[in-house]
Scaffold this motif. Structure first.
Motif, PDB file in Angstrom:
ATOM      1  N   TRP A 197       0.826  -1.203   0.000  1.00  0.00           N
ATOM      2  CA  TRP A 197       0.000   0.000   0.000  1.00  0.00           C
ATOM      3  C   TRP A 197       0.865   1.259   0.000  1.00  0.00           C
ATOM      4  CZ3 TRP A 197      -2.400   2.441   4.852  1.00  0.00           C
ATOM      5  CH2 TRP A 197      -3.215   3.513   4.489  1.00  0.00           C
ATOM      6  N   ASN A 198       1.907   1.280   0.836  1.00  0.00           N
ATOM      7  CA  ASN A 198       2.803   2.433   0.908  1.00  0.00           C
ATOM      8  C   ASN A 198       4.238   1.929   1.041  1.00  0.00           C
ATOM      9  OD1 ASN A 198       4.152   4.815   1.314  1.00  0.00           O
ATOM     10  ND2 ASN A 198       2.927   5.497   3.037  1.00  0.00           N
ATOM     11  N   PRO A 199       4.947   1.737  -0.070  1.00  0.00           N
ATOM     12  CA  PRO A 199       6.306   1.183   0.007  1.00  0.00           C
ATOM     13  C   PRO A 199       7.299   2.081   0.728  1.00  0.00           C
ATOM     14  CG  PRO A 199       5.818   1.955  -2.218  1.00  0.00           C
ATOM     15  CD  PRO A 199       4.536   2.022  -1.448  1.00  0.00           C
ATOM     16  N   GLN A 200       6.987   3.375   0.853  1.00  0.00           N
ATOM     17  CA  GLN A 200       7.901   4.282   1.549  1.00  0.00           C
ATOM     18  C   GLN A 200       8.005   3.962   3.030  1.00  0.00           C
ATOM     19  OE1 GLN A 200      10.071   6.524   1.074  1.00  0.00           O
ATOM     20  NE2 GLN A 200       9.935   6.959  -1.101  1.00  0.00           N
ATOM     21  N   TRP A 201       7.050   3.213   3.567  1.00  0.00           N
ATOM     22  CA  TRP A 201       7.116   2.855   4.987  1.00  0.00           C
ATOM     23  C   TRP A 201       8.300   1.957   5.295  1.00  0.00           C
ATOM     24  CZ3 TRP A 201       1.293   1.780   6.528  1.00  0.00           C
ATOM     25  CH2 TRP A 201       0.666   3.009   6.718  1.00  0.00           C
ATOM     26  N   ILE A 202       8.925   1.383   4.276  1.00  0.00           N
ATOM     27  CA  ILE A 202      10.089   0.531   4.529  1.00  0.00           C
ATOM     28  C   ILE A 202      11.217   1.342   5.147  1.00  0.00           C
ATOM     29  CG2 ILE A 202      11.172   0.901   2.270  1.00  0.00           C
ATOM     30  CD1 ILE A 202      11.031  -2.414   4.228  1.00  0.00           C
ATOM     31  N   PHE A 203      11.235   2.672   4.924  1.00  0.00           N
ATOM     32  CA  PHE A 203      12.272   3.531   5.477  1.00  0.00           C
ATOM     33  C   PHE A 203      11.808   4.276   6.724  1.00  0.00           C
ATOM     34  CE2 PHE A 203      13.174   3.457   0.832  1.00  0.00           C
ATOM     35  CZ  PHE A 203      14.328   2.705   0.899  1.00  0.00           C
ATOM     36  N   ASP A 204      10.582   4.019   7.169  1.00  0.00           N
ATOM     37  CA  ASP A 204      10.069   4.652   8.383  1.00  0.00           C
ATOM     38  C   ASP A 204      10.635   3.918   9.599  1.00  0.00           C
ATOM     39  OD1 ASP A 204       7.649   6.531   9.439  1.00  0.00           O
ATOM     40  OD2 ASP A 204       7.808   4.712  10.647  1.00  0.00           O
ATOM     41  N   LEU A 205      11.351   4.646  10.448  1.00  0.00           N
ATOM     42  CA  LEU A 205      12.005   4.020  11.593  1.00  0.00           C
ATOM     43  C   LEU A 205      10.988   3.386  12.534  1.00  0.00           C
ATOM     44  CD1 LEU A 205      14.669   3.448  13.033  1.00  0.00           C
ATOM     45  CD2 LEU A 205      14.453   5.656  14.181  1.00  0.00           C
ATOM     46  N   GLY A 206       9.827   4.023  12.706  1.00  0.00           N
ATOM     47  CA  GLY A 206       8.804   3.447  13.569  1.00  0.00           C
ATOM     48  C   GLY A 206       8.307   2.108  13.048  1.00  0.00           C
ATOM     49  N   PHE A 207       8.108   2.011  11.733  1.00  0.00           N
ATOM     50  CA  PHE A 207       7.672   0.746  11.144  1.00  0.00           C
ATOM     51  C   PHE A 207       8.748  -0.322  11.319  1.00  0.00           C
ATOM     52  CE2 PHE A 207       7.493  -2.211   7.574  1.00  0.00           C
ATOM     53  CZ  PHE A 207       6.182  -2.639   7.628  1.00  0.00           C
ATOM     54  N   GLN A 208       9.995   0.035  11.074  1.00  0.00           N
ATOM     55  CA  GLN A 208      11.092  -0.924  11.203  1.00  0.00           C
ATOM     56  C   GLN A 208      11.201  -1.452  12.632  1.00  0.00           C
ATOM     57  OE1 GLN A 208      14.465   1.331   9.862  1.00  0.00           O
ATOM     58  NE2 GLN A 208      13.901   1.216   7.702  1.00  0.00           N
ATOM     59  N   LEU A 209      11.189  -0.528  13.602  1.00  0.00           N
ATOM     60  CA  LEU A 209      11.335  -0.945  14.997  1.00  0.00           C
ATOM     61  C   LEU A 209      10.132  -1.766  15.457  1.00  0.00           C
ATOM     62  CD1 LEU A 209      12.835   2.305  16.567  1.00  0.00           C
ATOM     63  CD2 LEU A 209      14.036   0.228  15.881  1.00  0.00           C
ATOM     64  N   SER A 210       8.934  -1.368  15.041  1.00  0.00           N
ATOM     65  CA  SER A 210       7.739  -2.109  15.433  1.00  0.00           C
ATOM     66  C   SER A 210       7.771  -3.527  14.864  1.00  0.00           C
ATOM     67  CB  SER A 210       6.493  -1.369  14.941  1.00  0.00           C
ATOM     68  OG  SER A 210       5.327  -2.118  15.198  1.00  0.00           O
ATOM     69  N   PHE A 211       8.126  -3.656  13.609  1.00  0.00           N
ATOM     70  CA  PHE A 211       8.186  -4.970  12.967  1.00  0.00           C
ATOM     71  C   PHE A 211       9.250  -5.853  13.614  1.00  0.00           C
ATOM     72  CE2 PHE A 211      10.152  -7.701   9.764  1.00  0.00           C
ATOM     73  CZ  PHE A 211       9.066  -8.429   9.316  1.00  0.00           C
ATOM     74  N   LEU A 212      10.435  -5.289  13.822  1.00  0.00           N
ATOM     75  CA  LEU A 212      11.528  -6.087  14.385  1.00  0.00           C
ATOM     76  C   LEU A 212      11.273  -6.435  15.845  1.00  0.00           C
ATOM     77  CD1 LEU A 212      14.515  -4.175  12.765  1.00  0.00           C
ATOM     78  CD2 LEU A 212      13.774  -6.502  12.230  1.00  0.00           C
ATOM     79  N   ALA A 213      10.722  -5.500  16.621  1.00  0.00           N
ATOM     80  CA  ALA A 213      10.431  -5.802  18.018  1.00  0.00           C
ATOM     81  C   ALA A 213       9.398  -6.918  18.130  1.00  0.00           C
ATOM     82  CB  ALA A 213       9.939  -4.546  18.735  1.00  0.00           C
ATOM     83  N   THR A 214       8.360  -6.870  17.299  1.00  0.00           N
ATOM     84  CA  THR A 214       7.348  -7.928  17.320  1.00  0.00           C
ATOM     85  C   THR A 214       7.945  -9.266  16.902  1.00  0.00           C
ATOM     86  OG1 THR A 214       5.682  -6.270  16.756  1.00  0.00           O
ATOM     87  CG2 THR A 214       5.067  -8.574  16.498  1.00  0.00           C
ATOM     88  N   LEU A 215       8.797  -9.234  15.876  1.00  0.00           N
ATOM     89  CA  LEU A 215       9.460 -10.470  15.458  1.00  0.00           C
ATOM     90  C   LEU A 215      10.321 -11.025  16.581  1.00  0.00           C
ATOM     91  CD1 LEU A 215      10.063 -12.458  13.151  1.00  0.00           C
ATOM     92  CD2 LEU A 215      11.947 -10.956  12.462  1.00  0.00           C
ATOM     93  N   GLY A 216      11.011 -10.151  17.296  1.00  0.00           N
ATOM     94  CA  GLY A 216      11.825 -10.602  18.422  1.00  0.00           C
ATOM     95  C   GLY A 216      10.989 -11.216  19.524  1.00  0.00           C
TER      96      GLY A 216
END
Length: 831
Positions: free
Chosen positions: A386-405
């Motif tokens: 939907w929004n590929p620019q979110w790949i560079f959003d730090l909040g999206f990155q941290l949220s995704f990685l924290a949940t994966l962890g």
């Protein structure tokens, strides 16, 4: 299509988006980039290797398709994310807009207006009409032709309409009070192009806005607000945008109702903090000093609406509706998620958490088992589609990685802590797992670790849960009765202030933040690759039958530690580098230099307070510098003292010296030793830097380094570093700073012909005596750095000249010599 194939394609799509970071590294034909070529190559390599190793995994054709998906992802991101340069391609130079430019604009506010650090109101404006103030006011506006904007050079710039579809707007505080999303406004002011970062490690404001499709900023004043509300009909598609605007206004009003209730019951900063903990700091005007404290303590996630808040809210709602049927609980949970996302705004982390929560609800109703890793990957791919620019959003990155962890690491950590009570084991395992998976991305972006963050997270978890749950309940009540909500919110006064006290206390502990330096993209990819390998090796049953999995995991962990520790150790004790930063005020300015010499760090001047906050400290963190061994101040004004005080509160300075203007050149022909230290307290109390006629000893400079004061009227330093001789001329005598030149007839009592030839000459350009300038030019340095614009006519004939105002960060090291900082090489060229 198997589940493994879906997961593989999702990973390939996400990786393809990440690979666009190499898009501008090399120009390739047919629109290809380094990232797309790498993805295609990886697909072919995996197609030949993986079926032999992972016999139960995807086949060769699937791996080839995955590589093509990664290539398509890179192209898709480029199409969805045009840059300023791509928009200007094909447009003649005469027709390109020039900035600044005075205009009038009309449009609608897209987001909630918020305050800047400079106490101005900022928001994003969707532009409906834009007109230049140079246009004829009597022009017939009855025609349907779009307005033409005149550039400063008189040329028509038709591309300006494309560039200004969305504007980053700042207006005075009094004029912006009361504005809300979707409101129609008319503004008058000037357009400007946001500046790109010129300092390694500093925040790139231009890039940040471009990721949201904003290429131009607007600074001005409010002229008019339109309160026109047309009649809407659901059957008329033309009314649908107006329906969306009405809903946006309604959610904004509800959000403001909750915030006002909290502030009325708790005052500031407790009220805004409670609102930030419930709705996220992006939806609330939280005081910057409060948010900065939480970020400094490593508790930024507390103020970000994310999975933690969604899980708390869902647990509360489902507990209240436990007597309902499964289908009704699904509707109740779904409507709750939609309402919460509407209140917080479409933030990437909230959308990810809401979709994952919805997936959990659906599987629970259908009595099926959810695969959390697969669901997380699928949701991430859908959101990035939907929004590929979110790949560079730090909040999206941290949220995704924290949940994966949390999904893959917490169970393993809980097993290791099985001797503790389950609640305590979970409280310890959750922050550690989140830190493990988010640390690499934080090192890539900020270059700093917070050793006390896991302990603080464990200690504050009960308070955070209590405050968050209490805030959600009182917020829901405040929607119906603000007075009752305020009264209930006041009960959270002591828990909130206890949390603030704990955060402030941890921020004052020694070693609270340790700068390791920003890791490279290659290091980042290798670290997460090792993470994945550890998980795969731990779960595989037949891949490595000859090895014990614990041995394999521990050896991989050792490789991970080496990957992080060795570059940090080598960079600290083998770096010989001089970096000249660009101060904010380029004319008649003092030099701003950082000298790194095999673990010894020196500093010459700090610039202004803004330079310390936005340039110097980010650069020091980027380089992994935690202490300055020696520092020299060449100015003694109150702003200079304030900036030194600000610096020494953030990072320790062992020796700080300032030269007395009464000292003669004869008494300072050689280096004079001292143990005098000007501490932050001394600077703060005196408001002026104390004058001392002494410089630090060579013990603080490091090996193969010498620093000598050649003259004080004006001040001239000679820095010898690894056989490289620098001649540094600051802005002259403090009393001459306003005029920039010595008084008539004054001749500096110095003969530079007695000095060895200098390799680099660093001077302010116009702020020295003409006869001294002629002596410097006669020395014929190999290279020169100028800090003022325009450049002295005599300096034009010199060898390669770098202008600090144009190039930003200019660096010298033993291997490359003098050049623009590698991180800034694409931003400007040598003149």
């Amino acid at each position: 299509m198997s589940v493994a194939t879906i997961y593989l394609l999702a990973i390939a799509y996400i990786t393809g988006l990440l690979m666009t970071g190499w898009a501008n590294a090399v120009d390739l034909p047919w629109g290809l980039t380094i990232g797309t070529v790498v993805m295609a190559g990886l697909g072919l390599i995996m197609a030949g290797v993986m079926p032999r190793i992972w016999r139960m995994g995807p086949r060769s054709l699937t791996w080839i398709i995955a590589g093509l998906v990664g290539v398509a992802a890179g192209w898709y991101l480029q199409v969805r994310s045009p840059s300023y340069d791509t928009l200007m391609q094909g447009i003649a130079l005469q027709q390109q807009p020039s900035f600044p430019q005075q205009v009038q604009v009309q449009g609608r506010i897209l987001n909630s207006p918020r305050l800047t650090r400079g106490q101005k109101v900022r928001f994003i404006l969707s532009v409906d009409d834009i007109q230049s103030e140079t246009q004829d006011e009597t022009q017939d506006n009855s025609q349907n032709n779009p307005p033409e904007i005149m550039g400063d050079n008189g040329a028509i710039a038709p591309s300006l309409k494309t560039l200004t579809r969305k504007l980053y707007v700042t207006i005075p505080l009094l004029q912006g009070t009361g504005l809300y999303p979707s409101e129609a406004v008319q503004l008058k002011g000037r357009l400007y192009r946001p500046q790109a970062s010129t300092i390694p490690g500093a925040f790139d404001f231009q890039q940040y806005l471009q990721r949201d499709g904003i290429f131009v900023g607007f600074s001005g004043e409010l002229l008019q607000v339109s309160h026109y509300h047309p009649t809407i009909r659901l059957s008329n598609p033309a009314s649908w945008p107006e329906i969306g605007r009405r809903l946006q206004q309604t959610t904004w009003q509800i959000r403001q109702r909750i915030i006002r209730s909290f502030v009325q019951g708790l005052n500031s900063p407790a009220g805004p903090l409670l609102a930030g903990m419930v709705l996220g700091r992006k939806a609330v005007d939280l005081p910057y000093e409060v948010s900065d404290q939480f970020i400094q303590a490593g508790l930024a996630h507390v103020l970000a609406a994310s999975g933690f808040h969604v899980s708390l809210l869902l647990s509360l709602v489902l507990a209240l509706g436990r007597s309902l049927s499964p289908s009704k609980r699904l509707w109740l949970g779904g409507l709750t998620l939609v309402g919460y996302v509407s209140l917080t705004g479409l933030q990437p982390s909230v959308c990810r958490a809401a979709l994952l929560g919805l997936a959990v609800l659906i599987t629970a109703v259908q009595e099926r088992t959810l695969r959390p890793v697969g669901a997380l990957l699928t949701i991430a791919a859908l959101l990035l589609g939907w929004n590929p620019q979110w790949i560079f959003d730090l909040g999206f990155q941290l949220s995704f990685l924290a949940t994966l962890g949390l999904v893959v690491t917490v169970p393993w950590l809980s097993q290791k802590l099985d001797g503790l009570p389950p609640v305590l084991a979970g409280a310890i395992a959750v922050p550690i797992a989140a830190m493990i998976w988010t640390l690499p991305i934080l090192l890539r972006t900020m270059g700093t670790i917070l050793p006390y963050s896991p302990l603080l997270s464990v200690l504050t978890t009960p308070l955070i849960i209590l405050i968050s749950l209490g805030g959600m309940v009182t917020g829901a009540i405040a929607i119906l009765s603000p007075a009752l909500g305020s009264g209930l919110a006041s009960l959270l006064y002591w828990p909130i202030h206890a949390l603030l006290a704990m955060v402030a206390g941890f921020n004052h502990l020694p070693g609270q933040a340790i700068a390791l330096g920003n890791i490279s993209t290659l290091q980042l990819l290798l670290i997460y690759g090792l993470y994945g390998f550890i998980l795969w090796a731990g779960s595989a049953q037949t891949v490595f039958p000859q090895l014990h999995r614990p041995v394999l995991q521990w050896s991989t962990g050792l490789a991970l530690f080496t990957l992080l520790a060795v570059p940090v150790w080598y960079g600290r004790f083998h770096t010989v580098k001089v970096t000249c930063l660009t101060p904010s005020q380029s004319r008649h300015t003092t030099p701003l230099m950082v000298v790194q010499n095999r673990g010894h760090v020196g500093l010459i001047n700090t610039g202004s307070e803004a330079d310390v906050e936005y340039k110097l400290l980010p650069f020091l963190r980027h380089q992994g510098i935690n202490r300055i061994d020696w520092a020299i101040a060449t100015t003694s004004t109150i702003p200079s003292a304030n900036s030194w005080s600000q610096l020494t509160h953030a990072i320790p300075v062992s020796h700080l010296a300032h030269l007395s203007p009464a000292t003669t050149a004869a008494t300072n022909a050689a280096l004079i030793t001292t143990d005098t230290v000007a501490t932050a307290a001394a600077v703060t109390q005196s408001h002026l830097l104390p004058f001392v006629s002494k410089l630090p000893t060579s013990n603080y400079l490091g090996p193969q380094a010498e620093l000598a004061l050649i003259s004080t009227t004006p001040s001239i330093f000679q820095l010898t570093l690894k056989d490289q001789v620098w001649l540094i001329v600051p802005d002259g005598h403090p009393q001459m700073r306003e005029s920039g030149l010595p008084s008539a007839g004054e001749t500096p009592g110095i003969d530079l012909s007695t000095l060895p030839p200098s390799d680099v000459w660093y001077w302010p350009g116009l702020a020295i005596a003409p006869d001294l300038e002629s002596q410097l030019i006669a020395q014929a340095p190999r290279q020169a750095i100028i800090t003022t614009v325009p450049i002295s006519p005599a300096a034009v004939s010199l060898p390669p000249v770098y202008v600090a105002d144009s190039h930003g960060a200019i660096q010298w090291d033993g291997s490359r010599g003098l050049a623009i900082a590698p991180e800034m090489v694409n931003n400007s060229d040598q003149i």
